[in-house]
Design an enzyme around this catalytic site. Structure first.
Site, mmCIF file in Angstrom:
data_model
loop_
_atom_site.group_PDB
_atom_site.id
_atom_site.type_symbol
_atom_site.label_atom_id
_atom_site.label_comp_id
_atom_site.label_asym_id
_atom_site.label_seq_id
_atom_site.Cartn_x
_atom_site.Cartn_y
_atom_site.Cartn_z
ATOM 1 N N ARG A 120 -7.951 4.714 12.225
ATOM 2 C CA ARG A 120 -6.552 5.290 12.544
ATOM 3 C C ARG A 120 -5.510 4.385 12.487
ATOM 4 N NH1 ARG A 120 -9.575 7.773 17.185
ATOM 5 N NH2 ARG A 120 -10.452 9.666 16.469
ATOM 6 N N LYS A 142 4.830 4.081 1.125
ATOM 7 C CA LYS A 142 4.265 5.296 0.745
ATOM 8 C C LYS A 142 2.856 4.844 0.026
ATOM 9 C CE LYS A 142 7.621 8.632 -1.358
ATOM 10 N NZ LYS A 142 7.968 9.303 -2.308
ATOM 11 N N GLU A 184 11.475 1.495 -13.428
ATOM 12 C CA GLU A 184 11.678 1.520 -11.852
ATOM 13 C C GLU A 184 12.977 0.610 -11.989
ATOM 14 O OE1 GLU A 184 10.189 3.696 -9.997
ATOM 15 O OE2 GLU A 184 8.036 3.926 -10.733
ATOM 16 N N LYS A 226 15.801 -0.218 -2.278
ATOM 17 C CA LYS A 226 14.896 0.589 -1.829
ATOM 18 C C LYS A 226 14.962 0.563 -0.180
ATOM 19 C CE LYS A 226 10.116 2.341 -2.356
ATOM 20 N NZ LYS A 226 9.194 2.612 -2.949
ATOM 21 N N GLU A 236 10.959 10.734 3.694
ATOM 22 C CA GLU A 236 11.452 11.578 2.549
ATOM 23 C C GLU A 236 11.918 12.930 3.108
ATOM 24 O OE1 GLU A 236 9.548 10.771 -1.302
ATOM 25 O OE2 GLU A 236 9.946 12.660 -1.843
ATOM 26 N N ARG A 240 15.867 9.832 0.511
ATOM 27 C CA ARG A 240 14.723 8.975 -0.170
ATOM 28 C C ARG A 240 14.248 9.705 -1.331
ATOM 29 N NH1 ARG A 240 9.384 5.741 2.180
ATOM 30 N NH2 ARG A 240 8.726 5.285 0.518
ATOM 31 N N ASN A 244 12.814 9.392 -6.699
ATOM 32 C CA ASN A 244 12.066 10.062 -7.249
ATOM 33 C C ASN A 244 12.577 10.477 -8.718
ATOM 34 O OD1 ASN A 244 9.444 10.098 -5.692
ATOM 35 N ND2 ASN A 244 10.444 11.472 -4.485
ATOM 36 N N HIS A 247 10.685 11.367 -11.613
ATOM 37 C CA HIS A 247 9.034 11.159 -11.540
ATOM 38 C C HIS A 247 8.648 12.672 -11.539
ATOM 39 C CE1 HIS A 247 9.587 7.251 -9.979
ATOM 40 N NE2 HIS A 247 8.485 7.270 -9.706
ATOM 41 N N HIS A 251 5.474 12.801 -13.678
ATOM 42 C CA HIS A 251 4.123 13.126 -13.013
ATOM 43 C C HIS A 251 3.678 14.074 -14.041
ATOM 44 C CE1 HIS A 251 5.249 11.482 -8.713
ATOM 45 N NE2 HIS A 251 4.480 10.560 -9.528
ATOM 46 N N HIS A 264 2.375 4.845 -15.429
ATOM 47 C CA HIS A 264 3.469 5.384 -14.657
ATOM 48 C C HIS A 264 4.695 5.065 -15.078
ATOM 49 C CE1 HIS A 264 5.110 7.074 -10.969
ATOM 50 N NE2 HIS A 264 5.548 5.906 -10.934
HETATM 51 N N1 LIG Z 1 3.846 3.689 -3.191
HETATM 52 C C1 LIG Z 1 4.977 3.864 -4.002
HETATM 53 O O1 LIG Z 1 6.045 4.214 -3.386
HETATM 54 C C2 LIG Z 1 4.846 3.872 -5.442
HETATM 55 C C3 LIG Z 1 5.862 3.778 -6.312
HETATM 56 C C4 LIG Z 1 5.651 3.725 -7.519
HETATM 57 C C5 LIG Z 1 4.405 3.702 -8.222
HETATM 58 N N2 LIG Z 1 3.343 3.944 -7.192
HETATM 59 C C6 LIG Z 1 1.995 3.887 -7.968
HETATM 60 O O2 LIG Z 1 1.786 2.571 -8.467
HETATM 61 C C7 LIG Z 1 0.815 2.694 -9.576
HETATM 62 C C8 LIG Z 1 1.290 1.943 -10.893
HETATM 63 O O3 LIG Z 1 1.441 0.704 -10.318
HETATM 64 P P1 LIG Z 1 1.399 -0.319 -11.455
HETATM 65 O O4 LIG Z 1 2.272 -0.106 -12.491
HETATM 66 O O5 LIG Z 1 1.486 -1.930 -10.801
HETATM 67 O O6 LIG Z 1 -0.191 -0.282 -12.105
HETATM 68 P P2 LIG Z 1 -1.635 -1.062 -11.822
HETATM 69 O O7 LIG Z 1 -1.775 -1.379 -10.468
HETATM 70 O O8 LIG Z 1 -2.783 -0.111 -12.409
HETATM 71 O O9 LIG Z 1 -1.391 -2.448 -12.390
HETATM 72 C C9 LIG Z 1 -1.326 -2.275 -14.090
HETATM 73 C C10 LIG Z 1 -2.148 -3.353 -14.775
HETATM 74 O O10 LIG Z 1 -1.846 -4.584 -14.600
HETATM 75 C C11 LIG Z 1 -2.949 -5.205 -14.097
HETATM 76 N N3 LIG Z 1 -2.202 -6.473 -13.470
HETATM 77 C C12 LIG Z 1 -1.891 -6.372 -12.066
HETATM 78 N N4 LIG Z 1 -1.095 -7.450 -11.986
HETATM 79 C C13 LIG Z 1 -1.233 -8.377 -13.078
HETATM 80 C C14 LIG Z 1 -0.923 -9.464 -13.297
HETATM 81 N N5 LIG Z 1 0.058 -10.309 -12.518
HETATM 82 N N6 LIG Z 1 -1.317 -10.265 -14.483
HETATM 83 C C15 LIG Z 1 -2.133 -9.370 -15.187
HETATM 84 N N7 LIG Z 1 -2.455 -8.132 -15.030
HETATM 85 C C16 LIG Z 1 -2.049 -7.624 -13.767
HETATM 86 C C17 LIG Z 1 -3.606 -4.342 -13.207
HETATM 87 O O11 LIG Z 1 -4.812 -4.872 -12.937
HETATM 88 C C18 LIG Z 1 -3.651 -3.007 -13.880
HETATM 89 O O12 LIG Z 1 -4.565 -3.047 -15.147
HETATM 90 C C19 LIG Z 1 0.695 4.192 -9.609
HETATM 91 O O13 LIG Z 1 -0.486 4.820 -9.185
HETATM 92 C C20 LIG Z 1 1.824 4.883 -9.046
HETATM 93 O O14 LIG Z 1 1.648 6.094 -8.593
HETATM 94 C C21 LIG Z 1 3.543 3.952 -5.845
HETATM 95 ZN ZN LIG Z 2 7.496 5.286 -9.802
#
Ligand SMILES: NC(=O)c1ccc[n+]([C@@H]2O[C@H](COP(=O)([O-])OP(=O)(O)OC[C@H]3O[C@@H](n4cnc5c(N)ncnc54)[C@H](O)[C@@H]3O)[C@@H](O)[C@H]2O)c1
Ligand SMILES: [Zn+2]
Ligand SMILES: NC(=O)c1ccc[n+]([C@@H]2O[C@H](COP(=O)([O-])OP(=O)(O)OC[C@H]3O[C@@H](n4cnc5c(N)ncnc54)[C@H](O)[C@@H]3O)[C@@H](O)[C@H]2O)c1
Ligand SMILES: [Zn+2]
Lengths: 362, 362
Positions: A120, A142, A184, A226, A236, A240, A244, A247, A251, A264
């Protein structure tokens, strides 16, 4: 190193931005109890950065339980989450054992959600390794996993104890991922900071060349915006939602093509152009505003033409969006470049948009 | 009908206790948006009470999406939780769609956790149908599912919008389940209300005969104590731990025999006697105190002799408890009948306890 402070009603935490931060045990130790952590990464990032971080922790007398997950959005699922729970329970981690997320947004979102649910609620730290995670997903609490019927449908609002954004980790980031992160970054300019749009237009080449000073400035500006928005509206219920921008469309692209086909950030980039175009169609933006957005996205190395999902499919996919209320899809639109708001869109505008010039022609 | 009010830092909600409450739409409507709810129950409870509740809602113009889950602690898992998510997404439930839990503690815990996670938090209402759920699990916002390595290991603190405890629903409750609920009722007396212990000794027969006035008094006294404790310590960082009297032992029994062999309340009953005995062994309670506890448990129809798991297994199983901190197992012990506190126990006392008179002889 620069440290921002994100203050919320129930908690506050630092966002450290700089270089060589994996060496600094003192950024981590205040958030670790009983000299034990679970260090969670994936098969791509762990070989690059797990060992140095582990060494920093072990030198400080902290036992490290490494958990290496498969890499990719496809694995942002309950099954992968369960690998974390299995490891935590097998190693008798307690509810005050800190989880450290070392990876991009996928790792950050999953580790955050695992921390939210483990007994929890266990503490966790974000060490984002992609630009996208540094400017967006690691900040604000998030967390989520995907469901076959919708992205990020299962999750929690759950804040980390600290965020550590080290520009050095971006050295190994593939160019395509860097561009996705820039989407972003551009988003912050479009939704609330017209001046930053100008700065980005001037520094986009430096950013793509991984100039650390430029990167740190972009990360800092993004995180500060942010943090400001999240501190006004953690769950949100109002402002907030502006984060999006792009987005709801994005999405739909991700889901429509199958998660992982587009990144993404790529989907968000194309989605922001659709939001700009919709804002023009309803009379808010000029043609030259839209072209400016399109041009900046192109400079950032992002796609600007969305796939042709068909109007029906667009609407169907967007109807699962978390911002839907009373059956009505609510979009983040632009009043001007640098000013966003939330509103529904008329059917006819949506139809025009999804058959228009920013949709791929067969 | 009596209504208690549970006030927390971020929210407050009513606990309605009475009869014929499933007819009263006005208890539900203030917590329902867009005239749509998911009504979640199980294969045993739904045939008894789903139709009347559904009718009440539909008469008030609310669309009801029924979700019927398999019955039992064995199904308090992610797979079952996913059946809820599947239904919510298939029916396009939004994040402000209210989930209603109609069932015992298993349904309440799962629906609460599903609500906590669905789109990062949907509203939910508890309609507990077992005595245990009415006096304990429906109040206070602890939600969870089980993991093969530990009970309730994955969950959230997430409060309902309302709790509706209708004594009429207990008419169909099997005697064994009623007794299990009485264990949690007795718990409140032992941990904080010596006078209530006396009342229970006098009214235990009436309670087992399902006298509605006696039941309502027991539920009200129990909920008032729980509400008081939870309002002081929502996230169990202090006084709330007292509510776990008998539970560290009880969870070991449940896990040691396999979840579902003993009922949760039965395990807690036997566990409370072990806690009392441990409290005697360290000099807090007298022999007659312990006998008084044993006698009350017997009158309630509860087991008083715990299975012989072996000292090693007891310790191993208890080491997964959520109250473990720094490797040390922390027990809820009795200072006197009606006064509890949290402390570790010496190895030697544990050894004596787990080979002693309240453990089954081969
Ligand atoms: N929580 C939130 O507020 C929020 C906001 C935006 C996006 N997201 C989420 O984030 C995700 C996308 O994140 P992302 O774009 O970081 O994708 P990801 O985590 O899949 O990373 C992208 C790729 O790069 C690789 N990688 C990561 N760091 C590296 C580095 N330093 N050197 C080499 N390779 C590296 C990863 O292993 C992966 O293959 C989605 O699932 C999305 O829904 C969440
Ligand atoms: Zn995003
Ligand atoms: N969240 C908390 O704070 C908390 C506190 C205590 C217990 N719990 C959890 O509660 C669960 C135990 O709850 P429970 O004892 O209610 O078990 P339960 O939900 O399994 O219900 C017991 C049985 O009675 C049936 N039943 C329920 N209502 C009935 C009725 N009115 N008539 C006939 N049959 C009925 C159920 O279908 C089930 O077969 C455990 O999983 C435990 O971990 C949670
Ligand atoms: Zn209990």
């Amino acid at each position: 190193m620069i440290t921002l402070d994100l203050a919320l009603p129930d908690t506050r935490y630092p966002i450290h931005i700089g270089q060589q931060l994996l060496d600094k045990a003192d950024l981590l130790l205040p958030h670790i109890r009983h000299r034990k952590v679970a260090l969670i990464s994936n098969t791509s990032v762990a070989p690059l950065y797990l060992a140095p971080l582990r060494q920093t922790l072990e030198r400080a007398g902290v036992e490290v339980i490494p958990v290496i997950l498969p890499d990719g959005e496809d694995f942002k699922t309950w099954e992968t989450l369960n690998l974390i729970f299995d490891a935590l329970l097998q190693h008798r981690c307690e509810r005050n054992t800190t989880l450290i997320a070392l990876g991009g947004g996928v790792i950050g979102d999953m580790v955050g959600f695992a921390a939210a649910c483990y007994q929890r609620g266990a503490p966790f730290i974000q060490i984002p390794t992609t630009l996208l995670a540094q400017v967006d997903s690691s900040v604000g609490g998030k967390t989520a996993i995907n469901h076959p019927l919708g992205k990020n449908m299962i999750g929690a609002f759950y804040q980390p104890r600290a965020v550590i954004a080290d520009m050095d980790l971006l050295d190994t980031l593939p160019a395509r991922e860097l561009s996705a992160g820039l989407a972003e970054v551009i988003k912050y300019g479009l939704l609330g900071n017209a001046e930053f749009i100008g700065w980005l237009e001037q520094h986009i080449a430096a950013l793509r060349n991984k100039d650390k000073t430029a990167l740190a400035h972009a990360v800092q500006t993004s995180c500060a915006m942010k943090a400001d928005i999240v501190s006004q509206d953690e769950k949100e219920q109002g402002v907030r939602a502006l984060l999006n921008l792009g987005h709801t469309f994005g999405h739909a692209i991700e889901a429509g093509l199958g998660f992982g086909t587009w990144l993404h950030g790529e989907a968000v980039g194309a989605g922001m152009l659709l939001a700009a175009e919709a804002s023009r169609l309803i009379g808010n933006l000029t043609e030259s505003d839209v072209q400016r957005v399109r041009h900046l996205l192109e400079l950032a190395g992002l796609p600007t033409i969305s796939p042709d999902l068909g109007v029906e499919t667009w609407l169907e996919l967007m109807s699962h969006d978390k911002k839907v209320s009373g059956g009505e899809i609510r979009f983040v639109l632009l009043q001007s470049l640098g000013q966003a708001y939330v509103a529904p869109l008329p059917q006819q505008i949506l139809h025009e948009l999804f058959t228009g010039r920013f949709i791929e022609k067969a």
